[in-house]
Design an enzyme around this catalytic site. Structure first.
Site: not given
Lengths: 388, 410
Positions: B76, B226, B201, B129
């Protein structure tokens, strides 16, 4: 992480300041009144800060009682108590930074600041008379050598922005009333104050929690009777912004100091003018510059500086307002305390043993900064010679 | 305090990673960040499928000093595979540092909360989005942040929305699904003037066509699911920017979770190696498809930057080499006809998401923007019959023939 502080983060900040001085300056401000408060109290709100080239939202409120008398309304501190909390918490957090950078692990740390508030014959604070006999006492338990810890506390007296605000001359650099500057000729001078033997003892105790987070309580003693204003569950939190390696748990010590000054001035002004609507709205601001606090640039002050005050009184006549602001400034104990240089006595008790007792002032602090600057220059010389 | 020694450094990087900052984007896509294994000489980054790493003196030192982002400790916190792909993304975006996440939403949520304080304010748009919009509308106020929604193409409206407590401007470089272009240079100028952070973004354009940090953005986020990955086989996100800000995002990510496991990092790194090639093909195909659609009588309107009627001329200046593979268009018969159109498609798959090698089609009204009312959809420009097409890297002629048969049968 040591003592909850990110040493690397501090180191990176120091390096950034050398390369990008515009990131060194942080401006904090408060507004008062801000929102509802109980009768006899006033709430100040922290305003968005500018830290370097960015903004930091600050959603905190600080409520003060308008009366200096303990227990008058509560549980709120008086402005005088809060000012000492600001002094003690700044010294504490500067100390946490200092010992952490030297590899010292803190077991516990507590700083108590005290001062005398002169009272006149009627038992009220003498207008314009500064807090006297300022001192703070530090109790530290740690794994560090006593001499290292003591040297850090000496450094704190040179680099704690609020400690330096109390030792140095730190008047308002700019006062505006309804957008117009109060001419320098109008600037307040401390009233000489009547001779008096009576005084209340004001105090604030700050207990370190973790990193830059601490909790403070306050009290005032009159005629030997001490009454707490903030205690136990009403203790308040002080912390740094997360942009300055804190966790945003509470206002920082500069904001506490500004809120204290604003609250005291509000009490003076609203008493003379009447409360809202049309009552006074005060905004006070101050600046810290990390280049001074970290001695990266000798010419930059290490104290909180560039104090400013904006007073808005939309419904009052301009000339009268100016007079009232001038009068409030001259009657303020805290403005008088900050406006002129003074000494602050400092004591350190390390692991239960007295480790330091000194009287600090501007001259001593500046001499310390000179010496550190000289040492840094001497240390840099061989490296420069190697580079050539 | 002045003697503290460490300044900020790019990365984190392992000693064996390739660092390529002065090469073309194709070369960076292939080589930047690759871990060169000194034992085997493997030409690609091996998968370090380990959640934890043996302590050394460096580890203890890092714990004490606070620079644990630069030492392998725990999955992590950071791992060799994260660092390899992060270095590649940072090289492509022209950034000092990058941080991968388990999704684009993890990247956005973590970034926005890391860069704002309680009481802070964010200026964004209803065009973002849907998942982002829901975060901004439904959750941010509960976390002590206020959000204002403005037209993302109107710099004046953005300026007017800035308040004293505003900290972040958050916009998409090209919006979903209408491909509205944010005036990046003006937003960056506003951010600098008003001491704000500009977070962009850049999912639709990818760093091949736009590197927002070159235009003044502070942080760039992607749904790496994407185009960056490009094969519709992982879910991931990434944020990149200066080490100063990404370190803050990283510190937040430790508490939120959302870290990316080694194998997914490996897949993302592998996908990124062909990013430059894929984006060129996506763009060429999208331009051809948009031209075909614009001439078809069954299509009322085409939204694509290559079309002469495209209303955001500044995009051509920002993206001289292309616009990616997204095309949106309105079918004349409305939503009913659009549903029939989807049924008739043979090559594009009807599915959500975008940016993969395969073409995908969906209708915003019943998918990405179904949370908006009809009125709200019209306000942002989503008209009945709107189809969102993620143009893949198939042969353009095949795609056009398929679109033609599906449209002609309506």
């Amino acid at each position: 992480m040591r003592n909850g502080l990110n040493i690397t983060g501090v180191s990176e900040m120091v390096h950034e300041l050398r390369e990008r001085p515009e990131e060194a300056v942080a401006d904090f401000s408060v507004e008062c009144p801000a929102g509802p408060a109980a009768e006899g109290a006033v709430t100040a709100a922290t305003r968005t800060a500018r830290i370097g080239t960015l903004r930091a939202a600050r959603p905190f409120t600080l409520t003060h009682r308008l009366s200096w008398l303990p227990g008058a309304v509560g549980p709120y501190p008086s402005p005088h108590e809060s000012a000492l909390a600001a002094l003690a918490s700044c010294a504490l957090i500067t100390q946490v930074n200092g010992v952490s950078a030297r590899g010292v692990t803190i077991g516990s740390l507590q700083v108590t600041a005290r001062a005398e508030l002169a009272l006149d014959a009627s038992g009220c604070p003498v207008p314009g008379r500064p807090l006297e006999n300022l001192r703070w006492h530090c109790d530290l338990e740690s794994d560090g050598p006593a001499d290292v810890v003591a040297s850090v506390v000496r450094l704190v007296t040179a680099f704690s922005p609020n400690h330096r605000a109390f030792t140095d001359s730190c008047p308002f650099d700019l006062v505006t009333v309804n957008g117009k500057p109060l001419a320098s000729a109008d600037a307040p001078t401390s009233a000489p104050g009547a001779e008096t033997d009576a005084a209340a003892t004001v105090e604030a105790t700050v207990v370190w929690e973790y990193g830059s987070e601490a909790a403070y309580t306050t009290a005032t003693a009159v005629h030997g009777v001490r009454r707490a204003s903030l205690a136990g569950p009403t203790a308040r939190t002080v912390d740094q912004t997360k942009q300055m390696l804190g966790i945003d748990k509470g206002p920082n010590s500069q904001e506490i100091l500004l809120a204290a000054v604003c609250a005291e001035l509000f009490a003076e002004l609203s008493g003379a003018m009447g409360g809202p609507p049309g009552g006074p709205v005060l905004r006070a601001g101050g600046r810290i510059d990390h280049r001074g606090m970290m001695n990266v640039l000798r010419t930059v002050p290490s104290r909180v500086h560039d104090f400013s005050l904006e007073v808005s009184t939309p419904d009052a006549a301009p000339a009268r307002t100016k007079d009232l602001v001038r009068a409030a400034l001259s009657r303020s104990v805290l403005v008088a305390t900050l406006a002129h240089p003074r000494t602050v006595e400092v004591e350190l008790r390390h692991n239960g043993t007295p480790a330091l007792n000194c009287v600090t002032d501007t001259a001593g602090a500046e001499a310390m900064r000179d010496e550190l600057t000289r040492r840094a220059a001497a240390a840099a010389q061989p490296a420069a010679a190697d580079a050539t | 305090m002045d003697s503290l020694r460490r300044g900020r450094v790019p990365g984190p990087r392992l000693a064996n990673q390739r660092v390529l900052d002065d090469t073309g984007l194709g070369t960076r896509s292939v080589h930047a960040g690759t871990y060169e294994d000194p034992v085997t000489g493997a030409v690609g980054t091996p998968v370090f499928q380990s959640s934890t790493f043996a302590f050394t003196e460096d580890t203890y030192q890092a714990f004490e000093q606070g620079d644990i982002r630069d030492v392998p400790i725990y999955g992590r916190y950071g791992s060799p595979n994260q660092w390899a792909v992060q270095e590649k993304v940072a090289a492509l975006e022209g950034a000092e540092s990058a941080l991968v996440f388990s999704s684009g939403m993890a990247a956005i949520t973590t970034t926005l909360l890391a860069l704002t304080n309680r009481g802070g304010h964010i200026v964004s748009s209803r065009d973002v989005y849907g998942g982002t919009f829901n975060l901004l509308r439904e959750d941010m106020h509960q976390l002590g942040r206020q959000v204002s929604f403005v037209d993302p193409t109107d710099a004046g409206a953005v300026r007017a929305a800035v308040r004293d407590e505003t900290q972040v401007l958050f916009f998409e470089s090209l919006t979903n699904p209408l491909l509205k272009a944010a005036p990046l240079a003006e937003l960056a100028s506003l951010a600098q003037e008003r001491h704000l952070l500009l977070v962009v973004d850049n999912t639709f354009l990818s760093p091949i066509f736009l590197r927002p940090t070159e235009h003044g953005a502070h942080i760039v986020v992607h749904s790496a699911t994407k185009y960056l990955n490009g094969h519709s086989d992982i879910t991931a996100g990434v944020a990149s920017g200066s080490r100063k800000y990404i370190d803050r995002v990283w510190a937040q990510s430790l508490k939120f979770g959302g870290s990316l496991d080694a194998l997914t990092c490996f897949l993302l790194e592998r996908g990124l190696k062909t990013l430059s090639l894929r984006m060129e093909r996506h763009h060429a195909n999208a331009v051809a498809v948009a031209a075909f659609l614009a001439g078809h009588p069954g299509v009322r309107r085409v939204h694509h930057p290559s079309r002469p009627e495209y209303p955001y001329p500044w995009l051509a200046g920002l993206c001289p080499d292309g616009y990616g593979g997204m095309v949106s268009f309105e079918i004349a018969g409305g939503n009913g006809a659009a549903l029939k159109f989807l049924d008739r498609l043979r090559i594009p798959l009807v599915a959500t998401s975008l940016g993969g090698v395969e073409s995908l089609a969906s209708l915003p009204f019943n998918t990405s923007h179904s949370f908006l009312t009809d009125r709200q959809r019209r306000e942002v420009g989503i008209e009945p019959g709107l189809v969102r097409l993620s143009v893949g890297v198939e042969d353009a002629d095949d795609l056009i023939a398929d679109l033609d048969q599906a449209l002609s049968a309506l």
